[in-house]
Design a protein around this motif. Structure first.
Motif, PDB file in Angstrom:
ATOM      1  N   PHE A   3       0.855  -1.187   0.000  1.00 49.16           N
ATOM      2  CA  PHE A   3       0.000   0.000   0.000  1.00 49.16           C
ATOM      3  C   PHE A   3       0.889   1.235   0.000  1.00 49.16           C
ATOM      4  CE2 PHE A   3      -2.097   3.283   2.705  1.00 49.16           C
ATOM      5  CZ  PHE A   3      -3.073   3.649   1.799  1.00 49.16           C
ATOM      6  N   ARG A   4       0.546   2.183  -0.859  1.00 48.63           N
ATOM      7  CA  ARG A   4       1.345   3.403  -0.967  1.00 48.63           C
ATOM      8  C   ARG A   4       0.457   4.606  -0.663  1.00 48.63           C
ATOM      9  NH1 ARG A   4       2.360   6.763  -5.531  1.00 48.63           N
ATOM     10  NH2 ARG A   4       0.929   5.430  -6.678  1.00 48.63           N
ATOM     11  N   ALA A  74      -6.358   1.179   4.962  1.00 46.47           N
ATOM     12  CA  ALA A  74      -5.735   0.124   4.150  1.00 46.47           C
ATOM     13  C   ALA A  74      -5.795  -1.230   4.849  1.00 46.47           C
ATOM     14  CB  ALA A  74      -4.295   0.500   3.834  1.00 46.47           C
ATOM     15  N   GLU A  75      -5.806  -1.194   6.182  1.00 48.78           N
ATOM     16  CA  GLU A  75      -5.913  -2.457   6.920  1.00 48.78           C
ATOM     17  C   GLU A  75      -7.343  -2.995   6.868  1.00 48.78           C
ATOM     18  OE1 GLU A  75      -4.302  -1.606  10.800  1.00 48.78           O
ATOM     19  OE2 GLU A  75      -2.333  -1.201   9.928  1.00 48.78           O
ATOM     20  N   ARG A  80      -4.901  -0.167  -2.732  1.00 49.88           N
ATOM     21  CA  ARG A  80      -3.473  -0.269  -3.089  1.00 49.88           C
ATOM     22  C   ARG A  80      -2.745   1.060  -2.993  1.00 49.88           C
ATOM     23  NH1 ARG A  80      -4.069  -5.184  -6.057  1.00 49.88           N
ATOM     24  NH2 ARG A  80      -5.601  -6.227  -4.746  1.00 49.88           N
ATOM     25  N   ALA A  81      -3.462   2.160  -3.205  1.00 52.43           N
ATOM     26  CA  ALA A  81      -2.776   3.461  -3.190  1.00 52.43           C
ATOM     27  C   ALA A  81      -3.765   4.553  -2.818  1.00 52.43           C
ATOM     28  CB  ALA A  81      -2.161   3.753  -4.551  1.00 52.43           C
ATOM     29  N   MET A  82      -3.238   5.580  -2.144  1.00 53.33           N
ATOM     30  CA  MET A  82      -4.083   6.705  -1.760  1.00 53.33           C
ATOM     31  C   MET A  82      -3.271   7.997  -1.843  1.00 53.33           C
ATOM     32  SD  MET A  82      -6.134   7.548   1.806  1.00 53.33           S
ATOM     33  CE  MET A  82      -6.879   5.966   1.973  1.00 53.33           C
ATOM     34  N   THR A  83      -3.927   9.053  -2.322  1.00 53.29           N
ATOM     35  CA  THR A  83      -3.316  10.386  -2.287  1.00 53.29           C
ATOM     36  C   THR A  83      -4.255  11.295  -1.514  1.00 53.29           C
ATOM     37  OG1 THR A  83      -2.244  10.085  -4.430  1.00 53.29           O
ATOM     38  CG2 THR A  83      -2.512  12.353  -3.662  1.00 53.29           C
ATOM     39  N   VAL A  84      -3.723  11.980  -0.499  1.00 50.02           N
ATOM     40  CA  VAL A  84      -4.504  12.956   0.258  1.00 50.02           C
ATOM     41  C   VAL A  84      -3.773  14.292   0.173  1.00 50.02           C
ATOM     42  CG1 VAL A  84      -5.490  13.590   2.496  1.00 50.02           C
ATOM     43  CG2 VAL A  84      -5.316  11.165   1.853  1.00 50.02           C
ATOM     44  N   ILE A  85      -4.483  15.313  -0.283  1.00 49.90           N
ATOM     45  CA  ILE A  85      -3.917  16.671  -0.309  1.00 49.90           C
ATOM     46  C   ILE A  85      -4.896  17.574   0.424  1.00 49.90           C
ATOM     47  CG2 ILE A  85      -3.156  18.609  -1.736  1.00 49.90           C
ATOM     48  CD1 ILE A  85      -2.707  16.601  -4.018  1.00 49.90           C
ATOM     49  N   HIS A  86      -4.407  18.309   1.411  1.00 51.07           N
ATOM     50  CA  HIS A  86      -5.260  19.278   2.109  1.00 51.07           C
ATOM     51  C   HIS A  86      -4.622  20.640   1.972  1.00 51.07           C
ATOM     52  CE1 HIS A  86      -8.285  20.865   4.700  1.00 51.07           C
ATOM     53  NE2 HIS A  86      -8.747  19.675   5.004  1.00 51.07           N
TER      54      HIS A  86
END
Lengths: 157, 89
Positions: A3-4, A74-75, A80-86
């Motif tokens: 996981f990324r 993810a657990e 598989r992948a996540m992008t968070v931008i605040h």
């Protein structure tokens, strides 16, 4: 677990198309993107609409708590992948505030992880909004509906 | 004073609390580990205006950038943050 997670807190805007491209992987058949925007609603105790939001955060803790929540998502879900931008700082009406983008093999996991991420973010990540209208400014109050939304993840398995 | 430097515990305030108190942080000399509750009592004793400014307000706290409870132990040199309920997203 493969996981990324990418997490950024920034004043600059973000490019949704570019973030989507960066998230694509050959083993993922689904990407869910949520974008939160500044809207020109009239606050419940006011008469003039929102002109802008000013966002403040706790540097370091913000990024760490977002990564911690992403790991929890993810657990729980096969993503598989996540992008968070605040974004922080002064944001005008219609500007982008937040992005949560999740990639998974199938859509159900990505939808659920994206919703869980936003529900946790609204309750646990140290970010605060100040509401600016034409005539006054005030700090936003935490909403009980955001706390209630969290109950779903604490009770559902 | 150099041996004392580790005993300085920084208390940070954010958002409406920072504005109410009029500064982003206050330093407290802490000589031994103490609970968040006892550290707040020390803060209020040394800065009575802070107690008045935060009176009847609900708040969250973090020790070393982790959400904490009133019973969490604070070590000399740790960072405590006080803030209102979060409203991001």
């Amino acid at each position: 677990m493969n996981f990324r997670c990418q997490c950024r807190v920034q004043t600059e805007n973000f490019d949704l198309a570019a973030e989507y491209q960066n998230l694509l992987r050959s083993d993922c058949g689904a990407v869910v993107c949520f974008v939160g925007l500044v809207r020109d609603h009239v606050p419940s105790d006011g008469t003039d609409p929102v002109r802008a939001l000013e966002l403040e955060h706790y540097p370091g803790m913000t990024e760490n708590s977002i990564k911690h929540i992403a790991q929890q998502a993810a657990e729980r879900f096969d993503i598989r992948a996540m992008t968070v931008i605040h974004r922080v700082g002064l944001l005008q009406v219609s500007e982008q505030i937040v992005l949560v983008a999740v990639a998974s093999a199938h859509r159900a996991a990505a939808f659920s992880a994206c919703e869980m991420m936003m529900d946790y973010l609204k309750n646990y990540v140290p970010i605060w909004k100040k509401i600016h209208t034409q005539h006054h400014s005030e700090w936003a109050e935490a909403k009980s509906s955001d706390q209630q939304a969290l109950q779903r993840w604490l009770t559902e398995q | 004073m150099t041996t004392q430097s580790n005993a300085v515990t920084k208390i940070l305030f954010f958002a409406s609390f920072r504005e109410l108190i009029g500064q982003p942080a206050i330093s407290i000399h802490l000589m031994k580990p103490t609970t968040v509750t006892d550290l707040l009592e020390q803060l209020y004793a040394e800065h009575p205006q802070v107690k008045a400014q935060l009176a009847e307000r609900e708040f969250l706290f973090a020790v070393n950038q982790q959400l904490a409870t009133s019973l969490t132990l604070v070590q000399p040199g740790d960072e405590l943050a006080l803030f209102p309920f979060v409203t991001g997203g």
